[in-house]
Write a protein that holds these residues in place. Sequence first.
Motif, PDB file in Angstrom:
ATOM      1  N   LEU A  58      -7.472   6.303   3.441  1.00  0.00           N
ATOM      2  CA  LEU A  58      -8.357   5.437   4.083  1.00  0.00           C
ATOM      3  C   LEU A  58      -8.267   5.686   5.622  1.00  0.00           C
ATOM      4  CD1 LEU A  58      -6.971   2.193   2.571  1.00  0.00           C
ATOM      5  CD2 LEU A  58      -9.147   3.192   2.139  1.00  0.00           C
ATOM      6  N   THR A  85     -11.629   3.584   7.996  1.00  0.00           N
ATOM      7  CA  THR A  85     -12.183   2.852   6.827  1.00  0.00           C
ATOM      8  C   THR A  85     -12.311   1.217   7.445  1.00  0.00           C
ATOM      9  OG1 THR A  85     -11.178   4.299   4.977  1.00  0.00           O
ATOM     10  CG2 THR A  85     -11.908   1.943   4.361  1.00  0.00           C
ATOM     11  N   LEU A 103     -11.982  -2.345   5.952  1.00  0.00           N
ATOM     12  CA  LEU A 103     -11.608  -3.230   4.673  1.00  0.00           C
ATOM     13  C   LEU A 103     -12.187  -4.825   5.163  1.00  0.00           C
ATOM     14  CD1 LEU A 103      -8.389  -1.803   3.717  1.00  0.00           C
ATOM     15  CD2 LEU A 103     -10.383  -1.213   2.875  1.00  0.00           C
ATOM     16  N   ILE A 115       0.987  -1.149   0.046  1.00  0.00           N
ATOM     17  CA  ILE A 115       0.049   0.192   0.180  1.00  0.00           C
ATOM     18  C   ILE A 115       0.731   1.269  -0.136  1.00  0.00           C
ATOM     19  CG2 ILE A 115      -0.339   0.366   2.567  1.00  0.00           C
ATOM     20  CD1 ILE A 115      -3.324   0.802   2.131  1.00  0.00           C
ATOM     21  N   THR A 126      -2.354   6.547  -0.155  1.00  0.00           N
ATOM     22  CA  THR A 126      -3.722   5.710  -0.278  1.00  0.00           C
ATOM     23  C   THR A 126      -3.949   5.303   1.459  1.00  0.00           C
ATOM     24  OG1 THR A 126      -3.244   4.635  -2.192  1.00  0.00           O
ATOM     25  CG2 THR A 126      -4.686   3.490  -0.770  1.00  0.00           C
ATOM     26  N   PHE A 127      -2.955   5.004   2.095  1.00  0.00           N
ATOM     27  CA  PHE A 127      -3.081   4.632   3.626  1.00  0.00           C
ATOM     28  C   PHE A 127      -3.770   5.811   4.340  1.00  0.00           C
ATOM     29  CE2 PHE A 127      -1.791   3.368   7.843  1.00  0.00           C
ATOM     30  CZ  PHE A 127      -2.432   2.145   8.018  1.00  0.00           C
ATOM     31  N   ASP A 150     -11.121  -6.545  -0.231  1.00  0.00           N
ATOM     32  CA  ASP A 150     -10.670  -5.101  -0.186  1.00  0.00           C
ATOM     33  C   ASP A 150      -9.496  -4.877   0.284  1.00  0.00           C
ATOM     34  OD1 ASP A 150     -13.116  -4.738  -1.214  1.00  0.00           O
ATOM     35  OD2 ASP A 150     -14.093  -4.299   0.547  1.00  0.00           O
ATOM     36  N   LYS A 195      -6.865  -5.840  -2.204  1.00  0.00           N
ATOM     37  CA  LYS A 195      -7.015  -4.914  -3.443  1.00  0.00           C
ATOM     38  C   LYS A 195      -6.073  -3.583  -3.286  1.00  0.00           C
ATOM     39  CE  LYS A 195     -11.271  -6.326  -5.547  1.00  0.00           C
ATOM     40  NZ  LYS A 195     -12.868  -6.078  -5.727  1.00  0.00           N
ATOM     41  N   HIS A 196      -6.142  -2.964  -1.903  1.00  0.00           N
ATOM     42  CA  HIS A 196      -5.701  -2.244  -1.536  1.00  0.00           C
ATOM     43  C   HIS A 196      -3.907  -2.207  -1.523  1.00  0.00           C
ATOM     44  CE1 HIS A 196      -9.616  -0.455  -1.032  1.00  0.00           C
ATOM     45  NE2 HIS A 196      -8.831   0.881  -1.063  1.00  0.00           N
TER      46      HIS A 196
END
Length: 244
Positions: free
Chosen positions: A190, A203, A205, A182, A186-187, A209, A212-213
């Motif tokens: 989230l 978030t 997950l 990741i 992005t982290f 999911d 995917k991240h």
Amino acid sequence: MPKQENEEKSEKQQEVQEHERKNVMDAIEKLGQTSVPQGESNIHCLTVVGQIEGHLLMPSQNKTTKYEHVIPQLIAAEQNPKIEGMAVILNTVGGDVEAGLAIAEMIATMSKPTVSLVLGGGHSIGVPIAVAADLSFIAESATMIIHPVRLNGLVIGVPQTFEYLEKMQDRVIRFVEAHSSIKEKTFRELMFQTGDLARDIGTNLIGEDAVKHGLIDRVGGLGVALRELNRMIQERRQPQEVVQ
């Protein structure tokens, strides 16, 4: 004489049974195990469940993983030549940030192959522990909650408090980024997302999911995780080719 011998045998049997019962109770209290493992295995299983307890004691009704119990297990697994790999099983709500990071750092720096498996949940500071292994797995139904670092109890409202929180949060982010696929951006997105968690930011997950991240490597269960761990153990056993 026979009666006396029978009484002595009976007393010895009672002593053995009492000793076995004490060992079982010690295992339950210290390691959360309901029975003493039988036989030998080349894989050490580390369970991280409930709340990760750090410098402060949790209430007695809380299920906790005490970091002062985990650290000796990690050292023993690293030093024991009969242990060739370690499986980390997680179902945790998170807990003490520094204690969680300490456990994650020790797992990440082990010389022996490691895999992690998130079952149920691997929330909060459980995320760094999950990604610290060489290969990470998550069950399809398992979840991982990513949210900012929080403080419990009295909070001193001075700039230094918020700077300390920011630095601690950066430590978590850097560790997760270094041990997973990741990206930091992005982290952080989230972590500070709104609308996903009730009355909170962050978030949740679920299974695929997380993969995917890039947070977790694969979706899978116990069988797959152990099969991959045994594969890594076999590769480590093979003598490395000398490159000239």
